[in-house]
Design a protein around this motif. Structure first.
Motif: not given
Length: 103
Positions: A33-56
């Motif tokens: 339920g988030i935007g693709a750019p946010q996931v891309n930031q995780w993939v590229t390492g620009r941002r870490g995965v927020p804890a609230k999404y980890c279990q999902s």
């Protein structure tokens, strides 16, 4: 514990693996339920995965990717409580500290 650079590389690889398992970055974003750019930031390492999404993510990948892989530095702080009925059964038993002792 992994050094920071190795940890960051490991997290990026884990996010890529998770995305591949669910059909790509857009599919992951849609499922969360988030935007693709946010996931891309995780993939590229620009941002870490927020804890609230980890279990999902763990659930979406059916355990292929773990919380430990997504958050190696602090996974122990966000790990969910165990859901084992065996543990509940053990804790529900009455404990008598004098059991087995003969007066």
């Amino acid at each position: 514990m992994l050094e920071f650079a190795a940890m960051e590389t490991h997290v990026k690889a884990s996010v890529k693996k998770a995305c591949k398992a669910v059909g790509g970055q857009r599919a992951m974003a849609s499922a969360l339920g988030i935007g693709a750019p946010q996931v891309n930031q995780w993939v590229t390492g620009r941002r870490g995965v927020p804890a609230k999404y980890c279990q999902s993510i763990v659930d979406l990948t059916e355990g292929l990717v773990t919380v430990q892989e997504l958050r190696p530095a602090d996974w122990h702080l966000i790990w969910p409580e165990p859901k084992s009925t065996e543990i509940e059964a053990i804790h529900s038993n009455h404990y008598d500290p004098n059991e087995g002792n003969k007066p």
